[in-house]
Design a protein around this motif. Structure first.
Motif, PDB file in Angstrom:
ATOM      1  N   ALA A   1     -28.964  24.287 -13.833  1.00  0.00           N
ATOM      2  CA  ALA A   1     -29.851  25.005 -14.741  1.00  0.00           C
ATOM      3  C   ALA A   1     -29.362  26.444 -14.937  1.00  0.00           C
ATOM      4  CB  ALA A   1     -31.274  24.987 -14.200  1.00  0.00           C
ATOM      5  N   PHE A   2     -28.899  27.073 -13.882  1.00  0.00           N
ATOM      6  CA  PHE A   2     -28.395  28.451 -13.983  1.00  0.00           C
ATOM      7  C   PHE A   2     -27.144  28.502 -14.861  1.00  0.00           C
ATOM      8  CE2 PHE A   2     -25.552  31.796 -12.319  1.00  0.00           C
ATOM      9  CZ  PHE A   2     -26.330  32.910 -12.565  1.00  0.00           C
ATOM     10  N   TYR A   3     -26.209  27.591 -14.609  1.00  0.00           N
ATOM     11  CA  TYR A   3     -25.004  27.557 -15.440  1.00  0.00           C
ATOM     12  C   TYR A   3     -25.351  27.360 -16.918  1.00  0.00           C
ATOM     13  CZ  TYR A   3     -21.271  27.283 -11.863  1.00  0.00           C
ATOM     14  OH  TYR A   3     -20.363  27.561 -10.884  1.00  0.00           O
ATOM     15  N   ARG A   4     -26.284  26.463 -17.193  1.00  0.00           N
ATOM     16  CA  ARG A   4     -26.620  26.119 -18.572  1.00  0.00           C
ATOM     17  C   ARG A   4     -27.446  27.206 -19.256  1.00  0.00           C
ATOM     18  NH1 ARG A   4     -29.509  21.985 -17.375  1.00  0.00           N
ATOM     19  NH2 ARG A   4     -31.491  23.117 -17.548  1.00  0.00           N
ATOM     20  N   ASP A   5     -28.487  27.679 -18.568  1.00  0.00           N
ATOM     21  CA  ASP A   5     -29.484  28.528 -19.219  1.00  0.00           C
ATOM     22  C   ASP A   5     -29.180  30.022 -19.114  1.00  0.00           C
ATOM     23  OD1 ASP A   5     -30.792  26.139 -19.714  1.00  0.00           O
ATOM     24  OD2 ASP A   5     -32.096  26.334 -17.965  1.00  0.00           O
ATOM     25  N   ARG A   6     -28.551  30.442 -18.027  1.00  0.00           N
ATOM     26  CA  ARG A   6     -28.282  31.876 -17.840  1.00  0.00           C
ATOM     27  C   ARG A   6     -26.817  32.228 -18.080  1.00  0.00           C
ATOM     28  NH1 ARG A   6     -31.059  35.078 -14.602  1.00  0.00           N
ATOM     29  NH2 ARG A   6     -29.937  36.652 -15.837  1.00  0.00           N
ATOM     30  N   ALA A   7     -25.918  31.408 -17.549  1.00  0.00           N
ATOM     31  CA  ALA A   7     -24.492  31.742 -17.653  1.00  0.00           C
ATOM     32  C   ALA A   7     -23.859  31.229 -18.939  1.00  0.00           C
ATOM     33  CB  ALA A   7     -23.742  31.178 -16.446  1.00  0.00           C
ATOM     34  N   HIS A   8     -24.567  30.356 -19.672  1.00  0.00           N
ATOM     35  CA  HIS A   8     -24.112  29.846 -20.963  1.00  0.00           C
ATOM     36  C   HIS A   8     -22.797  29.084 -20.865  1.00  0.00           C
ATOM     37  CE1 HIS A   8     -27.316  31.857 -23.233  1.00  0.00           C
ATOM     38  NE2 HIS A   8     -27.150  32.854 -22.392  1.00  0.00           N
ATOM     39  N   PHE A   9     -22.675  28.254 -19.821  1.00  0.00           N
ATOM     40  CA  PHE A   9     -21.558  27.324 -19.760  1.00  0.00           C
ATOM     41  C   PHE A   9     -21.777  26.229 -20.806  1.00  0.00           C
ATOM     42  CE2 PHE A   9     -20.359  29.551 -16.170  1.00  0.00           C
ATOM     43  CZ  PHE A   9     -19.337  28.959 -15.434  1.00  0.00           C
ATOM     44  N   ALA A  10     -20.690  25.676 -21.313  1.00  0.00           N
ATOM     45  CA  ALA A  10     -20.804  24.533 -22.216  1.00  0.00           C
ATOM     46  C   ALA A  10     -21.470  23.380 -21.469  1.00  0.00           C
ATOM     47  CB  ALA A  10     -19.427  24.109 -22.703  1.00  0.00           C
ATOM     48  N   PRO A  11     -22.492  22.758 -22.060  1.00  0.00           N
ATOM     49  CA  PRO A  11     -23.214  21.692 -21.352  1.00  0.00           C
ATOM     50  C   PRO A  11     -22.300  20.589 -20.817  1.00  0.00           C
ATOM     51  CG  PRO A  11     -24.414  22.324 -23.333  1.00  0.00           C
ATOM     52  CD  PRO A  11     -23.111  23.068 -23.374  1.00  0.00           C
TER      53      PRO A  11
ATOM     54  N   PRO B   1     -27.189  38.630 -31.881  1.00  0.00           N
ATOM     55  CA  PRO B   1     -27.074  38.571 -30.419  1.00  0.00           C
ATOM     56  C   PRO B   1     -25.652  38.201 -30.014  1.00  0.00           C
ATOM     57  CG  PRO B   1     -28.238  36.644 -31.254  1.00  0.00           C
ATOM     58  CD  PRO B   1     -28.059  37.566 -32.422  1.00  0.00           C
ATOM     59  N   TRP B   2     -25.310  38.553 -28.789  1.00  0.00           N
ATOM     60  CA  TRP B   2     -23.933  38.308 -28.362  1.00  0.00           C
ATOM     61  C   TRP B   2     -23.579  36.831 -28.372  1.00  0.00           C
ATOM     62  CZ3 TRP B   2     -23.019  35.432 -23.945  1.00  0.00           C
ATOM     63  CH2 TRP B   2     -24.060  35.324 -23.001  1.00  0.00           C
ATOM     64  N   THR B   3     -24.547  35.979 -28.098  1.00  0.00           N
ATOM     65  CA  THR B   3     -24.269  34.538 -28.111  1.00  0.00           C
ATOM     66  C   THR B   3     -23.857  34.067 -29.506  1.00  0.00           C
ATOM     67  OG1 THR B   3     -26.653  34.200 -28.389  1.00  0.00           O
ATOM     68  CG2 THR B   3     -25.759  33.975 -26.160  1.00  0.00           C
ATOM     69  N   GLU B   4     -24.448  34.661 -30.536  1.00  0.00           N
ATOM     70  CA  GLU B   4     -24.091  34.266 -31.905  1.00  0.00           C
ATOM     71  C   GLU B   4     -22.703  34.766 -32.271  1.00  0.00           C
ATOM     72  OE1 GLU B   4     -24.124  32.496 -35.531  1.00  0.00           O
ATOM     73  OE2 GLU B   4     -25.469  32.166 -33.820  1.00  0.00           O
ATOM     74  N   HIS B   5     -22.354  35.967 -31.846  1.00  0.00           N
ATOM     75  CA  HIS B   5     -20.994  36.461 -32.089  1.00  0.00           C
ATOM     76  C   HIS B   5     -19.965  35.524 -31.462  1.00  0.00           C
ATOM     77  CE1 HIS B   5     -21.586  40.268 -34.162  1.00  0.00           C
ATOM     78  NE2 HIS B   5     -22.556  40.589 -33.319  1.00  0.00           N
ATOM     79  N   LEU B   6     -20.244  35.075 -30.251  1.00  0.00           N
ATOM     80  CA  LEU B   6     -19.302  34.166 -29.588  1.00  0.00           C
ATOM     81  C   LEU B   6     -19.274  32.812 -30.280  1.00  0.00           C
ATOM     82  CD1 LEU B   6     -19.825  34.979 -25.791  1.00  0.00           C
ATOM     83  CD2 LEU B   6     -18.132  35.888 -27.396  1.00  0.00           C
ATOM     84  N   ALA B   7     -20.405  32.345 -30.750  1.00  0.00           N
ATOM     85  CA  ALA B   7     -20.435  31.075 -31.493  1.00  0.00           C
ATOM     86  C   ALA B   7     -19.588  31.183 -32.761  1.00  0.00           C
ATOM     87  CB  ALA B   7     -21.870  30.707 -31.837  1.00  0.00           C
ATOM     88  N   ARG B   8     -19.622  32.345 -33.404  1.00  0.00           N
ATOM     89  CA  ARG B   8     -18.809  32.525 -34.612  1.00  0.00           C
ATOM     90  C   ARG B   8     -17.317  32.560 -34.287  1.00  0.00           C
ATOM     91  NH1 ARG B   8     -21.933  36.256 -39.064  1.00  0.00           N
ATOM     92  NH2 ARG B   8     -23.865  35.026 -39.090  1.00  0.00           N
TER      93      ARG B   8
END
Length: 541
Positions: free
Chosen positions: A460-470, A257-264
């Motif tokens: 909640a939107f920033y955290r869960d949908r937009a994937h901002f750093a907590p 998933p794209w989130t994992e690519h960015l985490a890498r």
């Protein structure tokens, strides 16, 4: 006062009178020893001065040049905006205004970009330190019993404590320090701590309301539409960009998933001892890659240095890595701070991974981003467009310049995707996520101030949908609450520039050099002037 430039200069005199810390950041002389007026009549006095200026607009000569037209439009919008905001919710009723101004009245004199005589600067610093307790006492009077959002009060507490730490622990390590500053610094620090402890009070809603939001969009930012259409556009873009991320990720190896690519991507970065060299190298690479696309500001230096010891502990303040040089005294170059490594080296490398340093530090702020734009703005014909993007205590000097200031810097990130080989495919995925996050910030800005979302829903939107750093979410939403229509300018500004480029279809260097020559005027105002300047023969005016 007969022309727009004279009127703009008259406005800046009033602005400096009531916002002298801004004047220090702009490089306007004569105000380095002052704090903003905050007495009982300060709001009414400023309203009277601005109203008098507004009354002169109808008597100005008709503007005959692009620069005069820009000054006319920016001045009219700025006066309308400030008058509306001071009547609706004066900044003197915001506790974080006091803490920001107090902290940056000092910091503005400590930064390398302040090019005054050392003894004069030291004297101005002492006078400002001596004035902080009375300034904060006036703040208590303005705030007494007055409702304000709980999170804004918490931001003020954090800023006050960080500023007190700066005065007691940081300032004595600065080269300007001498023993004459010891007592006023200690008194100012005690006043800041006392201010933080005395901020209990009734809570208040954060929404500015649709009418004021509409004014900020149509007048301040000079957009041709209001918040409802902007929200529709940003929501559509957010969903579309989500699909783009998924499609890009599918083309990368690993079936992740794209989130994992960015985490890498976060795991790829220089060793701490190479960090400064990495910042410098990527900045130079960006300058070189951009030369076929525009003329970078290679004649004005950008010096990358480790954050000095005196500035450590300022994390709760608006202490920027890169701060725009003072337009009226920029010197020969400016400084870009790089955070030194702490005890957790793995976290340090993640926070300064190569992709993030490239996109945010080397391109958005450095090289062809803010660095080049600020250099070009200092040469603009419009008086106000030269100074509007100046970074001050809490944001830029004139909000109306924001769609161009931040729109360009975000656009610059995308522009270097046109330079072959500058970004890797995984970094292009991060580019898309940055655009998606800008659309998300636009959505939050609008929904929060339309009253459709609470701060908790925005978070909640920033955290869960937009994937901002907590760790970033609280500060981001609190800033959203304090400054309506300040986050719409990133995505909407970028979109304005993209649409204009498609419309005019000029060669890249011609388009970008012309665009930046207008300085920090609203993106739509610049677009109007470029359409007029580059219209084909026989086209209607």
């Amino acid at each position: 006062m007969s022309d727009a430039h004279d009127a703009a200069r008259a406005y800046l005199k009033v602005h400096a009178q009531y916002r002298p810390v801004d004047a220090t950041f702009m490089g306007l002389p004569g105000h380095d020893h002052q704090l903003p007026p905050a007495g009982a009549d300060s709001v009414e006095a400023e309203l009277a001065a601005l109203t008098a200026l507004q009354g002169t607009l109808g008597r100005l000569d008709a503007p005959r040049t692009a620069a005069a037209r820009i000054d006319t439009r920016m001045l009219d919008a700025q006066l309308t905006t400030v008058l509306a905001e001071q009547r609706r919710s004066p900044r003197q009723h915001n506790p974080a205004w006091y803490t920001g101004e107090a902290a940056f009245s000092v910091i503005s004199l400590l930064l390398p970009g302040h090019h005054g005589d050392a003894q004069d600067t030291r004297d101005a610093l002492r006078v400002r330190l001596e004035a902080i307790p009375a300034f904060l006492a006036h703040g208590r009077s303005h705030l007494q019993g007055r409702p304000r959002p709980d999170d804004v009060a918490e931001r003020a507490r954090r800023e006050a404590r960080a500023a007190a730490h700066l005065l007691t622990s940081g300032l004595p390590k600065h080269p300007l320090w001498d023993d004459a500053l010891r007592l006023p610094a200690a008194r100012a620090a005690r006043a800041l701590v006392g201010f933080a402890e005395d901020l209990a009070g009734p809570g208040a809603p954060v929404a500015c309301g649709e009418n004021h939001l509409d004014l900020l969009m149509r007048v301040t930012h000079a957009l041709p539409f209001g918040p409802r259409e902007a929200l529709e556009r940003a929501t559509e873009a957010f969903e579309r960009l989500t699909g783009t991320l998924e499609a890009q990720a599918a083309r990368l190896p690993g079936d992740l998933p794209w989130t994992e690519h960015l985490a890498r991507l976060e795991q790829i970065g220089p060793e701490p001892e190479r960090m400064l060299d990495t910042f410098r190298d990527l900045h130079e690479r960006a300058l070189d890659a951009a030369r076929p696309l525009l003329t970078p500001a290679a004649d004005y230096g950008l010096d990358f240095r480790l954050l000095p010891e005196w500035a450590e502990g300022t994390g709760d303040l608006y202490f920027l890595f890169y701060r725009s040089p003072a337009p009226d005294r920029p010197g020969q170059g400016s400084v870009y701070w790089v955070t030194p490594p702490g005890a957790d080296l793995a976290a340090y490398r993640r926070a300064n991974n190569s992709a993030f340093v490239k996109l945010v530090h080397a391109v958005h702020h450095g090289s062809i981003g803010h660095h080049t734009h600020n250099a070009r703005a200092r040469e603009a014909g419009s008086v106000l467009a030269r100074v509007a993007g100046t970074d001050c205590a809490s944001g830029i000097a004139l909000l109306g310049g924001g769609t161009m200031v931040e729109g360009w810097a975000c656009y610059a990130e995308d522009l270097l995707a046109e330079a072959p080989g500058f970004y890797t495919p995984a970094e292009e995925l991060l580019l898309t996520q940055f655009e998606r996050r800008n659309a998300a910030s636009c959505i939050v800005d609008l929904k929060l101030h339309l009253g459709e979302w609470s701060l908790d829903e925005a978070r909640a939107f920033y955290r869960d949908r937009a994937h901002f750093a907590p760790a970033r979410v609280w500060a981001e939403t609190t800033r959203n609450a304090m400054f309506p229509a300040s986050r719409v300018m990133y995505w909407l500004g970028t979109e304005t520039i993209k649409e204009l480029r498609r419309e005019l279809a000029l060669d890249p260097r011609t388009f970008h050099d012309a665009l930046l020559s207008y300085g920090h005027a609203p993106a739509t105002v610049v677009a109007d002037e470029m359409r007029a300047a580059h219209a084909p023969p026989g086209a209607p005016a």
